[in-house]
Design a protein around this motif. Structure first.
Motif, mmCIF file in Angstrom:
data_model
loop_
_atom_site.group_PDB
_atom_site.id
_atom_site.type_symbol
_atom_site.label_atom_id
_atom_site.label_comp_id
_atom_site.label_asym_id
_atom_site.label_seq_id
_atom_site.Cartn_x
_atom_site.Cartn_y
_atom_site.Cartn_z
ATOM 1 N N ILE A 78 -19.278 22.607 -41.750
ATOM 2 C CA ILE A 78 -20.181 23.350 -42.925
ATOM 3 C C ILE A 78 -18.721 23.345 -44.283
ATOM 4 N N GLU A 79 -18.679 24.694 -43.494
ATOM 5 C CA GLU A 79 -17.357 25.583 -44.342
ATOM 6 C C GLU A 79 -16.644 24.627 -44.672
ATOM 7 N N ALA A 80 -15.578 23.893 -43.697
ATOM 8 C CA ALA A 80 -14.366 23.164 -43.799
ATOM 9 C C ALA A 80 -14.580 22.510 -45.126
ATOM 10 N N LEU A 81 -16.318 21.503 -44.832
ATOM 11 C CA LEU A 81 -16.792 20.501 -46.078
ATOM 12 C C LEU A 81 -16.961 21.018 -47.037
ATOM 13 N N ALA A 82 -17.457 22.622 -47.644
ATOM 14 C CA ALA A 82 -17.516 22.882 -48.175
ATOM 15 C C ALA A 82 -16.370 23.307 -49.414
ATOM 16 N N GLN A 83 -15.585 23.215 -48.083
ATOM 17 C CA GLN A 83 -13.923 24.124 -49.149
ATOM 18 C C GLN A 83 -13.747 22.642 -49.954
ATOM 19 N N LYS A 84 -13.811 21.473 -49.218
ATOM 20 C CA LYS A 84 -13.065 20.201 -49.589
ATOM 21 C C LYS A 84 -13.528 19.439 -50.341
ATOM 22 N N THR A 85 -15.220 19.168 -50.425
ATOM 23 C CA THR A 85 -15.671 18.977 -51.555
ATOM 24 C C THR A 85 -16.565 19.271 -52.373
ATOM 25 N N ASP A 86 -17.311 18.229 -53.545
ATOM 26 C CA ASP A 86 -18.478 19.275 -54.011
ATOM 27 C C ASP A 86 -19.482 18.620 -54.621
ATOM 28 N N ARG A 87 -19.200 17.934 -53.801
ATOM 29 C CA ARG A 87 -20.529 16.479 -54.422
ATOM 30 C C ARG A 87 -21.540 16.290 -54.128
ATOM 31 N N GLN A 88 -22.825 16.036 -55.314
ATOM 32 C CA GLN A 88 -23.810 16.854 -55.111
ATOM 33 C C GLN A 88 -24.859 15.603 -55.166
ATOM 34 N N ALA A 89 -25.474 15.389 -54.245
ATOM 35 C CA ALA A 89 -26.357 14.122 -54.447
ATOM 36 C C ALA A 89 -27.867 14.778 -54.440
ATOM 37 N N ILE A 90 -28.522 12.955 -55.565
ATOM 38 C CA ILE A 90 -30.055 14.211 -55.494
ATOM 39 C C ILE A 90 -31.043 14.338 -54.682
#
Length: 326
Positions: free
Chosen positions: A40-52
């Protein structure tokens, strides 16, 4: 498990890696929990995508699966990628779940722009699985535009999903209650949009009356700062005939857009993150009671309470004192 490679595959939209990652975050094994946190931490650092994020609740039989399939097919038809996280109730006796949502959503499960993941609720209350929030983050990182979180569907207590979604949609059946029923606190206060489903055939006129009752009830509730004029609102839809779905989606995007402009969207997500921090701490403390020496102490004091040798209050105070010492 190579967390770095797994995170890259998730960001690239690899569905098998996404499914594998959700299995990882749902595991309660200590080593898996550590790997899940790293992922989860790695993904948060690599992308800031947001869905509805759409939380969807409603009593059993209201047509949640039918609505999600029709609604999801409409969204994928517009070029959007849709993830569905469906939570099934777990048996209090066997602990098992049917996990039949993919069977119900046959058309949507075959859509290449859709991803459906059923999960057992296990012992978690509030209509969602304990790790659903982390599964939502994984789906966002995988590039899905809309994440639908379908709750178990058990009634007024299902408000936890509002702490992991941007919009909370409450699905109701025609003749599900009068205006007085609608004024009841709890799940009604959390709803952003109420959809009265099954507004077709012989039930259409009944659905319209039910919608009017709940619209009146919503006007009696206290105004919330995160709502523009006219929200929350009640609408009729027919998942079977696919009527009203586009209008409902337009209202959802209108509300989301207004909240983004006014700063409520990011503020709400920040408040949710704080809520789940507290929840993780609480769950961690409860987990300590399942390990020795606290587990043995609980059994011993529980037996004393059952035999009338001590009171529940005194026994609980002894346990809490021991936890403070530890």
């Amino acid at each position: 498990m190579n967390i770095e490679q797994l995170s890259d595959k998730i960001i690239a939209g690899d569905r098998r890696s996404l499914a594998r990652a959700i299995t990882l975050v749902e595991s309660s094994r200590p080593d898996h929990r550590e790997q899940a946190a790293t992922l989860i931490e790695a993904l948060a650092q690599k992308t800031d995508r947001q869905a509805i994020r759409l939380g969807l609740s409603g009593t059993p039989g209201v047509g949640k699966s039918t609505f999600i399939e029709s609604f999801g097919m409409m969204l994928t038809g517009q070029g959007l990628r849709v993830a569905v996280l469906a939570v099934d109730p777990s048996s209090a006796r066997s602990g098992g779940s049917i996990l039949g949502d993919k069977t119900r959503m046959e058309r949507l499960s075959r859509d290449p722009n859709a991803f459906i993941r059923p999960s057992p609720s296990q012992s978690h209350l509030g209509g969602v699985a304990r790790r659903t929030r982390e599964a939502v983050a994984l789906c966002e990182a995988a590039g899905f535009d809309v994440v639908l979180i379908e709750t178990v569907g058990v009634g007024q207590s299902e408000t936890v999903v509002a702490e992991m979604s941007d919009l909370f949609i409450l699905l109701l059946a025609p003749a599900g209650g009068d205006e007085l029923q609608g004024v009841k606190r709890g799940i009604m206060e959390m709803a952003d949009i109420i959809l009265v489903n099954k507004a077709d055939g012989d039930l259409k006129s009944t659905a319209i009356r039910t919608c009017a009752d709940y619209a009146g009830a919503l006007r009696l509730l206290r105004k919330r700062p995160q709502d523009p004029e006219g929200f929350p609102k009640a609408m009729t839809v027919s998942a079977l005939e696919e009527n009203g779905l586009q209008k409902a989606w337009e209202e959802m995007t209108t509300l989301t857009g207004w909240r983004r402009e006014q700063g409520h969207f990011s503020g709400r997500r920040a408040a949710q993150a704080e809520y789940w921090f507290g929840e993780e701490v609480r769950q961690g403390l409860l987990a300590r009671l399942q390990r020795e020496p606290m587990k043995g102490m609980m059994i011993r004091l529980g037996a004393q309470v059952a035999q009338g040798e001590t009171t529940p209050t005194a026994a609980a105070a002894e346990i809490l004192a021991l936890m403070q010492q530890g």
